[in-house]
Design a protein around this motif. Structure first.
Motif, PDB file in Angstrom:
ATOM      1  N   VAL A  33     -13.570  58.774 -21.758  1.00 25.41           N
ATOM      2  CA  VAL A  33     -15.031  58.703 -21.759  1.00 25.41           C
ATOM      3  C   VAL A  33     -15.424  57.260 -22.040  1.00 25.41           C
ATOM      4  O   VAL A  33     -14.936  56.677 -23.016  1.00 25.41           O
ATOM      5  CB  VAL A  33     -15.636  59.618 -22.857  1.00 25.41           C
ATOM      6  N   ILE A  34     -16.274  56.695 -21.192  1.00 24.04           N
ATOM      7  CA  ILE A  34     -16.745  55.334 -21.438  1.00 24.04           C
ATOM      8  C   ILE A  34     -18.273  55.348 -21.526  1.00 24.04           C
ATOM      9  O   ILE A  34     -18.916  56.299 -21.081  1.00 24.04           O
ATOM     10  CB  ILE A  34     -16.243  54.348 -20.353  1.00 24.04           C
ATOM     11  N   LEU A  35     -18.823  54.307 -22.122  1.00 21.64           N
ATOM     12  CA  LEU A  35     -20.284  54.246 -22.273  1.00 21.64           C
ATOM     13  C   LEU A  35     -20.885  53.601 -21.027  1.00 21.64           C
ATOM     14  O   LEU A  35     -20.507  52.492 -20.648  1.00 21.64           O
ATOM     15  CB  LEU A  35     -20.670  53.463 -23.529  1.00 21.64           C
ATOM     16  N   GLY A  36     -21.807  54.296 -20.385  1.00 18.14           N
ATOM     17  CA  GLY A  36     -22.421  53.820 -19.151  1.00 18.14           C
ATOM     18  C   GLY A  36     -23.511  52.783 -19.431  1.00 18.14           C
ATOM     19  O   GLY A  36     -23.953  52.620 -20.577  1.00 18.14           O
ATOM     20  N   PRO A  37     -23.941  52.091 -18.364  1.00 17.70           N
ATOM     21  CA  PRO A  37     -24.996  51.092 -18.545  1.00 17.70           C
ATOM     22  C   PRO A  37     -26.355  51.768 -18.702  1.00 17.70           C
ATOM     23  O   PRO A  37     -26.724  52.624 -17.901  1.00 17.70           O
ATOM     24  CB  PRO A  37     -24.953  50.307 -17.236  1.00 17.70           C
ATOM     25  N   VAL A  38     -27.070  51.417 -19.741  1.00 10.78           N
ATOM     26  CA  VAL A  38     -28.434  51.938 -19.895  1.00 10.78           C
ATOM     27  C   VAL A  38     -29.378  50.804 -20.252  1.00 10.78           C
ATOM     28  O   VAL A  38     -29.105  50.023 -21.161  1.00 10.78           O
ATOM     29  CB  VAL A  38     -28.527  53.073 -20.949  1.00 10.78           C
ATOM     30  N   GLY A  39     -30.465  50.725 -19.520  1.00 13.42           N
ATOM     31  CA  GLY A  39     -31.462  49.701 -19.783  1.00 13.42           C
ATOM     32  C   GLY A  39     -32.179  49.996 -21.097  1.00 13.42           C
ATOM     33  O   GLY A  39     -32.348  51.159 -21.472  1.00 13.42           O
ATOM     34  N   LEU A  40     -32.550  48.955 -21.804  1.00 12.09           N
ATOM     35  CA  LEU A  40     -33.395  49.043 -22.989  1.00 12.09           C
ATOM     36  C   LEU A  40     -32.818  49.871 -24.138  1.00 12.09           C
ATOM     37  O   LEU A  40     -33.570  50.390 -24.968  1.00 12.09           O
ATOM     38  CB  LEU A  40     -34.791  49.566 -22.601  1.00 12.09           C
ATOM     39  N   ALA A  41     -31.474  49.977 -24.212  1.00 10.60           N
ATOM     40  CA  ALA A  41     -30.865  50.699 -25.339  1.00 10.60           C
ATOM     41  C   ALA A  41     -31.257  50.047 -26.663  1.00 10.60           C
ATOM     42  O   ALA A  41     -31.330  50.707 -27.698  1.00 10.60           O
ATOM     43  CB  ALA A  41     -29.351  50.733 -25.194  1.00 10.60           C
ATOM     44  N   GLY A  42     -31.538  48.760 -26.605  1.00 10.65           N
ATOM     45  CA  GLY A  42     -31.927  48.040 -27.815  1.00 10.65           C
ATOM     46  C   GLY A  42     -33.305  48.427 -28.346  1.00 10.65           C
ATOM     47  O   GLY A  42     -33.721  47.941 -29.390  1.00 10.65           O
ATOM     48  N   LEU A  43     -34.029  49.311 -27.627  1.00  8.70           N
ATOM     49  CA  LEU A  43     -35.286  49.823 -28.197  1.00  8.70           C
ATOM     50  C   LEU A  43     -35.023  51.057 -29.073  1.00  8.70           C
ATOM     51  O   LEU A  43     -35.902  51.513 -29.792  1.00  8.70           O
ATOM     52  CB  LEU A  43     -36.286  50.205 -27.094  1.00  8.70           C
ATOM     53  N   LEU A  44     -33.806  51.598 -28.985  1.00  5.41           N
ATOM     54  CA  LEU A  44     -33.505  52.803 -29.765  1.00  5.41           C
ATOM     55  C   LEU A  44     -33.013  52.453 -31.162  1.00  5.41           C
ATOM     56  O   LEU A  44     -33.100  53.253 -32.084  1.00  5.41           O
ATOM     57  CB  LEU A  44     -32.462  53.657 -29.035  1.00  5.41           C
ATOM     58  N   ALA A  45     -32.450  51.277 -31.306  1.00  8.99           N
ATOM     59  CA  ALA A  45     -32.025  50.758 -32.610  1.00  8.99           C
ATOM     60  C   ALA A  45     -31.998  49.247 -32.481  1.00  8.99           C
ATOM     61  O   ALA A  45     -31.661  48.740 -31.410  1.00  8.99           O
ATOM     62  CB  ALA A  45     -30.633  51.287 -32.966  1.00  8.99           C
TER      63      ALA A  45
END
Ligand SMILES: Cc1cc2nc3c(=O)[nH]c(=O)nc-3n(C[C@H](O)[C@H](O)[C@H](O)COP(=O)(O)O)c2cc1C
Length: 375
Positions: free
Chosen positions: A57-69
């Motif tokens: 399992v790898i972590l996919g690219p997600v935009g704006l993850a830095g708004l969650l923390a």
């Protein structure tokens, strides 16, 4: 988290039919378990593009993850490194390419969108290369932005702009507001210093991206990209055998079978349902990764049994990030690892490498199964 953010993460395009289909597809398969198999020593590790992963399992690219923390992408990258897997940084991240690279030594991929301004594209690729990212993941399913009606309704813009509804939303989530005061910025970090996005420019995410992304990109542009990026190339967003074959003809090292988590073209089939035709078309000439709807370890086991080497997750790790920062993302990966291991035990298949479609019953499993012994 505020409603507009939750909706941005959870939602999809149009009627969200594909979002639901992604998860539903896993329950169309059931298991064919073997009994009296020695499962006392289990192995859920695998390799992907020559890299060993402790779990598939790898972590996919997600935009704006830095708004969650605050520093969200850095925290998620650290969590992936702790669990010995890969983090993929989105072009549209809050933290920059360099900030995430400084998170520590670990395999990281960079996800690219091709911009109308090819100089911006070139500079992103060069920065990723200089910062030591090990693979370039080109997302090919965003020639236009999916119609995410939740975002339109919520007036979701970057940087967040106060409207009466948003102010109320923020007042009800002061914890998030206070946490975000520790964030380096609340916009797309990789462009904060360029003309592509000025900080004062509050733009809807949809409007912004559809203005900037190059809609004329074709297969021919892969050659151009190859000239900029000598390392492995991964194409993300393939859903048909024809495209998979073309990708192989163009020499890509890996394909992500993905409908962007149902956020782009609503009405695409579930990723799991298109996996078998792509496995057949690719015939082992590229590695396959599946994403969309993975919520349990048993989902990963099903995807792997049908021929995916690994799975990517998006929303699941974002919820871990929002709830518990780095520890939250680690917990999500630990839960998946534990569930994969326990599914293998109950299935009578101690090693991930031994899985194949004979362990499944469903639309694409073998109708006739040879007897095989694993000891
Ligand atoms: C909030 C959010 C932002 C996303 N941003 C990107 C992106 O910038 N680039 C990209 O290739 N995919 C992006 N995706 C798609 C994910 O990489 C992935 O394909 C999808 O989330 C997988 O489905 P899942 O969320 O059901 O695991 C995004 C997904 C979400 C939920």
């Amino acid at each position: 988290m505020p409603r507009f953010l939750f909706d941005f993460v959870e939602g999809g395009a149009d009627d969200e039919v594909t979002v639901r289909a992604n998860q539903q597809a896993f329950s169309d398969y059931t298991f064919r378990a073997r009994t009296l198999v020695d499962v006392s020593a289990r192995d859920v590790s695998t390799t992907l593009l020559g890299q060993r992963l402790a779990l598939p399992v790898i972590l996919g690219p997600v935009g704006l993850a830095g708004l969650l923390a605050p520093h969200g992408e850095v925290l998620a990258a650290r969590a992936a490194a702790r669990l010995e897997t890969i983090f993929t940084l989105s072009t549209m991240s809050v933290c920059t390419i360099e900030e995430v690279a400084a998170a520590g030594p670990a395999p990281r991929w960079f996800q690219l969108y091709i911009w109308k301004d090819r100089e911006i594209t070139r500079s992103l690729v060069e920065r990723a290369r200089a910062a030591g990212y090990s693979a370039l993941c080109l997302t090919v399913d965003v020639p236009d932005m999916g119609n995410r009606e939740r975002d339109v309704r919520n007036g979701f813009v970057v940087p967040p702009r106060p409207t009466p509804g948003n102010v109320m939303d923020l007042l009800l989530h002061l914890g998030w507001v206070l946490r975000m005061t520790r964030s380096p910025r609340a916009t797309f970090g990789n462009f904060a210093d360029t003309k592509a996005l000025s900080r004062r420019d509050a733009v809807s995410v949809a409007g912004y991206t559809s203005r900037q992304f190059d809609q004329s990109v074709t297969w021919a542009d892969l050659e151009w990209l190859r000239g900029l990026w000598p390392g492995p190339l991964v194409l993300k967003g393939i859903t048909t055998a024809e495209d998979a074959r073309r990708a192989v003809e163009h020499g890509v090292e890996a394909i992500v079978v993905s409908n962007h988590g149902g956020r782009q073209l609503d009405g695409l089939p579930a990723s799991l349902d298109v996996l078998p035709e792509i496995v057949e078309a690719v015939d082992g000439k590229a590695e396959l990764i599946l994403d969309g709807g993975i919520r349990r370890g048993s989902d990963v086991v099903k995807a792997r049994a049908l021929g995916a080497r690994a799975c990517m997750i998006g929303r699941p790790f974002l919820y871990g990030l929002a709830a518990g920062g780095q520890a939250g993302v680690e917990r999500v990966l630990e839960i998946l690892r534990k569930e994969i291991s326990s599914t293998l035990a109950l299935l009578g298949c101690p090693r991930l490498e031994q899985l194949d479609a004979s362990y499944l019953r469903g639309p694409h499993s073998y109708s006739k199964v040879e007897d095989r012994s694993h000891d």
